[in-house]
Write an enzyme that holds these catalytic residues in place. Structure first.
Site, PDB file in Angstrom:
ATOM      1  N   THR A 129       0.818  -1.210   0.000  1.00  0.00           N
ATOM      2  CA  THR A 129       0.000   0.000   0.000  1.00  0.00           C
ATOM      3  C   THR A 129       0.851   1.258   0.000  1.00  0.00           C
ATOM      4  O   THR A 129       1.963   1.274   0.547  1.00  0.00           O
ATOM      5  CB  THR A 129      -0.909   0.014   1.250  1.00  0.00           C
ATOM      6  OG1 THR A 129      -1.540   1.296   1.371  1.00  0.00           O
ATOM      7  CG2 THR A 129      -0.111  -0.228   2.523  1.00  0.00           C
ATOM      8  N   TYR A 150      -1.970   0.553  10.045  1.00  0.00           N
ATOM      9  CA  TYR A 150      -2.167  -0.181   8.799  1.00  0.00           C
ATOM     10  C   TYR A 150      -0.907  -0.129   7.946  1.00  0.00           C
ATOM     11  O   TYR A 150      -0.380  -1.160   7.512  1.00  0.00           O
ATOM     12  CB  TYR A 150      -3.366   0.388   8.023  1.00  0.00           C
ATOM     13  CG  TYR A 150      -3.450  -0.108   6.602  1.00  0.00           C
ATOM     14  CD1 TYR A 150      -3.526  -1.471   6.324  1.00  0.00           C
ATOM     15  CD2 TYR A 150      -3.446   0.780   5.527  1.00  0.00           C
ATOM     16  CE1 TYR A 150      -3.601  -1.934   5.009  1.00  0.00           C
ATOM     17  CE2 TYR A 150      -3.531   0.326   4.218  1.00  0.00           C
ATOM     18  CZ  TYR A 150      -3.594  -1.031   3.971  1.00  0.00           C
ATOM     19  OH  TYR A 150      -3.660  -1.482   2.671  1.00  0.00           O
TER      20      TYR A 150
END
Length: 328
Positions: free
Chosen positions: A119, A143
């Site tokens: 990501t 995250y």
């Protein structure tokens, strides 16, 4: 056409299911391993679905033992930034530890190729945009940190062995299969375009802008939106690259252009013809101001040629998919 057998973890999810469909269309034999906590079994249009969790090491080993996998494509993860701030240990468990479990299986069964779903959150709040793969990762939420930890494990294992990988750092994924076979099913998804489409259909009363005081031209966050079909195609390109003997790579998946939150909402209003209410709120913890991909490297290394590099095309497929969901 290939007869290689591919393991796809999280292949019943939004992005994974689009990749599985493209793998099937390309002639690959696919096994999907998914606990279906957010994935949908009916979204798996090709191959075999094995219901299982990466935390269940015995189930995972059994799946590897019953198959002779050529390559693993690893999507299974928790992905909501605000949720990761509230439940960080769950993210380190599901994203970092479970990647370790998967790598252990790869090691035990001699699987030496991996395409990993990472990501742009690993970059944090980059000082320069577009952000390139050489930028030092400085994630600002659990995250992003959990995914970066997975990247580190994959790299270290690669350095210690013959294991080769392509790490794909996603930017903001949206849209749906243009033929409307699959799309984003998860009703808890917080992606701006999905939420805005839901508001246009009356499924939400309004859309909130989280932060209108960012150092950007209109005060709202800027993101690089990529169509899920183009992202899926990048995985097929990465798989073929590894199968051809390509060396390990870390590559951004984006178009190299950014749109603000206001611009994305305006496009949903234009496509839908609905002027739904929009309210401005405070910034969310862990949200960067501006993240746009430098995408030259993926085009050069993988020969990736996106077909849907257009915000309107992204929104149109997303809106049509949400309309279809209303009828299901």
């Amino acid at each position: 056409m290939s007869t290689q057998k591919i393991l796809v973890t999280g292949g019943a999810g939004y992005i994974g299911s689009h990749v599985v469909r493209q793998l099937g269309e390309a002639g690959y034999e696919v096994v999907v391993y998914d606990n279906c906590s957010t994935g949908v079994p009916s979204a798996v249009l090709y191959g075999e679905l094995a219901i299982g969790d990466l935390a269940d090491i015995e189930s995972l080993y059994r799946t590897f033992a019953q198959n002779q996998f050529d390559t693993v494509l690893h999507f299974a993860a928790s992905t909501l930034v605000p949720d990761s701030v509230v439940r960080p240990l769950d993210y380190y468990t599901n994203n970092s530890r479970n990647t370790l479990n998967l790598l252990r299986c790869c090691q035990a069964f001699g699987v030496n190729q991996l395409v990993f779903s990472s990501t742009a959150a690993v970059y944090g709040n980059p000082q320069e945009n577009p952000v390139s793969e050489s930028t030092t990762p400085l994630p600002i939420n659990p995250y992003g940190r959990s995914k970066l930890m997975s990247e580190w494990m994959i790299r270290d294992y690669g350095l210690a062995s013959g294991f080769r990988y392509v790490i794909l750092r996603y930017f903001n994924v949206a849209g749906a299969d243009p033929q409307m076979r699959i799309g984003q099913y998860n009703s808890k998804a917080t992606h701006l375009i999905k939420v805005s489409c839901e508001a246009a259909l009356g499924l939400r009363s309004s859309v909130s802008i989280f932060g209108s005081d960012f150092p950007t031209p209109d005060g709202t966050g800027i993101r690089d939106y990529i169509h899920v079909e183009d992202l899926a195609a990048a995985h097929i390109d990465a798989l073929r690259y590894l199968q051809a003997g390509g060396k390990s790579e870390v590559l951004n998946c984006g178009y190299g252009r950014g749109y603000s939150v206001r611009e994305a909402i305006a496009m949903v209003k234009e496509v839908s013809g609905v002027d739904f209410p929009v309210f401005e709120g405070e910034r969310r913890v862990g949200d960067p101001a501006w993240v746009v991909a430098a995408s030259e490297r993926i085009r050069k290394v993988l020969g990736w040629h996106p077909r849907y590099d257009n915000l309107k095309a992204i929104v149109e497929t997303a809106f049509e998919w949400e309309k279809k969901l209303c009828k299901l």
